[in-house]
Design an enzyme around this catalytic site. Sequence first.
Site, PDB file in Angstrom:
ATOM      1  N   LYS A  15      -1.454  -3.952  -9.185  1.00 33.74           N
ATOM      2  CA  LYS A  15      -2.708  -4.671  -8.903  1.00 33.74           C
ATOM      3  C   LYS A  15      -3.884  -3.697  -8.913  1.00 33.74           C
ATOM      4  CE  LYS A  15      -4.748  -7.670  -5.312  1.00 33.74           C
ATOM      5  NZ  LYS A  15      -5.645  -6.862  -4.497  1.00 33.74           N
ATOM      6  N   TYR A  25       0.895  -1.152   0.000  1.00 35.08           N
ATOM      7  CA  TYR A  25       0.000   0.000   0.000  1.00 35.08           C
ATOM      8  C   TYR A  25       0.933   1.200   0.000  1.00 35.08           C
ATOM      9  CZ  TYR A  25      -4.470  -2.348   0.532  1.00 35.08           C
ATOM     10  OH  TYR A  25      -5.601  -3.097   0.306  1.00 35.08           O
TER      11      TYR A  25
HETATM   12  C1  LIG Z   1     -10.853  -9.067   3.759  1.00 41.16           C
HETATM   13  C2  LIG Z   1     -10.068  -8.651   2.569  1.00 41.16           C
HETATM   14  C3  LIG Z   1      -8.919  -7.890   2.751  1.00 41.16           C
HETATM   15  C4  LIG Z   1      -8.147  -7.531   1.645  1.00 41.16           C
HETATM   16  N1  LIG Z   1      -6.973  -6.854   1.855  1.00 41.16           N
HETATM   17  C5  LIG Z   1      -6.200  -6.537   0.807  1.00 41.16           C
HETATM   18  C6  LIG Z   1      -4.942  -5.914   1.002  1.00 41.16           C
HETATM   19  O1  LIG Z   1      -4.527  -5.675   2.130  1.00 41.16           O
HETATM   20  N2  LIG Z   1      -4.225  -5.600  -0.094  1.00 41.16           N
HETATM   21  C7  LIG Z   1      -4.665  -5.861  -1.360  1.00 41.16           C
HETATM   22  O2  LIG Z   1      -3.983  -5.544  -2.335  1.00 41.16           O
HETATM   23  N3  LIG Z   1      -5.833  -6.487  -1.570  1.00 41.16           N
HETATM   24  C8  LIG Z   1      -6.599  -6.837  -0.524  1.00 41.16           C
HETATM   25  N4  LIG Z   1      -7.767  -7.506  -0.731  1.00 41.16           N
HETATM   26  C9  LIG Z   1      -8.168  -7.863  -2.112  1.00 41.16           C
HETATM   27  C10 LIG Z   1      -7.600  -9.234  -2.514  1.00 41.16           C
HETATM   28  O3  LIG Z   1      -6.216  -9.191  -2.703  1.00 41.16           O
HETATM   29  C11 LIG Z   1      -8.242  -9.711  -3.821  1.00 41.16           C
HETATM   30  O4  LIG Z   1      -8.092  -8.724  -4.803  1.00 41.16           O
HETATM   31  C12 LIG Z   1      -9.731 -10.043  -3.653  1.00 41.16           C
HETATM   32  O5  LIG Z   1      -9.933 -10.765  -2.459  1.00 41.16           O
HETATM   33  C13 LIG Z   1     -10.241 -10.838  -4.844  1.00 41.16           C
HETATM   34  O6  LIG Z   1     -11.622 -11.025  -4.759  1.00 41.16           O
HETATM   35  P1  LIG Z   1     -12.266 -12.437  -4.270  1.00 41.16           P
HETATM   36  O7  LIG Z   1     -11.692 -12.730  -2.926  1.00 41.16           O
HETATM   37  O8  LIG Z   1     -13.720 -12.158  -4.210  1.00 41.16           O
HETATM   38  O9  LIG Z   1     -11.899 -13.456  -5.299  1.00 41.16           O
HETATM   39  C14 LIG Z   1      -8.554  -7.897   0.352  1.00 41.16           C
HETATM   40  C15 LIG Z   1      -9.700  -8.663   0.171  1.00 41.16           C
HETATM   41  C16 LIG Z   1     -10.448  -9.060   1.264  1.00 41.16           C
HETATM   42  C17 LIG Z   1     -11.654  -9.927   1.035  1.00 41.16           C
END
Ligand SMILES: Cc1cc2nc3c(=O)[nH]c(=O)nc-3n(C[C@H](O)[C@H](O)[C@H](O)COP(=O)(O)O)c2cc1C
Length: 389
Positions: free
Chosen positions: A260, A152
């Site tokens: 990303k 981040y």
């Molecule tokens: C609870 C939660 C926390 C997340 N935290 C981050 C994060 O800290 N950094 C990040 O790049 N993506 C984060 N994501 C997004 C995930 O990397 C990913 O893009 C996403 O979970 C994909 O969708 P899906 O789980 O529905 O397949 C998070 C997703 C969830 C569900």
Amino acid sequence: MARHWADFQYEIYLNGMTGTVPRLPTDLSRLEELTERRLGPGPVGYVAGGAGDGSTARANRAALERRRIVPRMLRDVAERDLSVEVLGRSLPAPVALAPVGVLSIMHPEAEPAAARAAAAQGVPFVLSSASSTPMEEVAAAMGDAERWFQLYWSKDREVTRSFLGRARAAGFSVLVVTLDTPLLAWRPRDLDRAYLPFLHGVGTANYFTDPAFLAGLARPVREDPNAAVTHFVNLFADPGKTWPDLAFLREHWDGPLVLKGVLHPDDARLAVDAGMDGVVVSNHGGRQVAGAVAAADALPRVAAAVGDRLSVLFDSGVRGGADVFKALALGAEAVLLGRPYVYGLGLDGQSGVEHVIRCLLAELDLTLALSGHAGPATVGPADLEEDAG
Ligand SMILES: Cc1cc2nc3c(=O)[nH]c(=O)nc-3n(C[C@H](O)[C@H](O)[C@H](O)COP(=O)(O)O)c2cc1C
């Protein structure tokens, strides 16, 4: 020798002879509901929730569902190999665990448990900047297994520089920079409960152990935790960043660099121009922009624009092996698995995550075989048709 992921099903059936059945469902789409029942509404709401009315998360699923695999016959799939080379790294299958912050809300062993599961199965673990465990501790739990670091991108250059140095020293090989979260989105499930773990100092471990971050505090975190949280909130993300700023990251990270959250082909082209090594086509699992394009709809357009010039990865909506297959067919080199492994962690710690990985890859192996492919390389657009619905 390539691993026979599909054999997991025989292991399950053999265990059944002595009366043992899997502790968790093998249909990974059932995990969310189970987790809802077993864990408190706050943590599950945070994980399952999306932006606004949840329409983007639903669109992610619909876009994958709408595409149907057209299996081919008599193609010799006796020997299969799921391994791929992505971003110069050799992976046993085209799958990594997505960066997910604050895993301690799901299980007390948090990121180290998920990271150990990934290491045990040979799948890369992408550690979030917002983890509840410092990156060095997660690295120590993984031995020399493949790990990537998700950044981040902070307002504070020194904190960013320090994170990159620490990640490098701790053996993280690929840097994944998340672009879609310069601000926290409108998330009703969290808002209705006023639930935000960061305000309680949960998910801030990398910051509270960082020398550059600590240098900005008047007093140690333990003496004034509220001031530390405020400092974190103020510098966590930066909505003022633009494409030329990527030069700073390129200068301070000598390994593969991946962006990303790319959904538009023009942004993917800008990533190429900025010297990036890859993009993850993702809408953050529908957590940022309600009404956004489904990630699986954006994927083929991004792959067509830049797939020959950098690595295209994908996430958002993957719930089973067939979804991984579809993502490969739409132009992804590899897929990040998000929520399902987080539910596995919440339900059964490290074993739960290993179960999820093994189910996903067994199902992918079988989907490849039963569709006429001995590995990911031959999968392409011709393997899918669109259900006009
Ligand atoms: C609870 C939660 C926390 C997340 N935290 C981050 C994060 O800290 N950094 C990040 O790049 N993506 C984060 N994501 C997004 C995930 O990397 C990913 O893009 C996403 O979970 C994909 O969708 P899906 O789980 O529905 O397949 C998070 C997703 C969830 C569900």
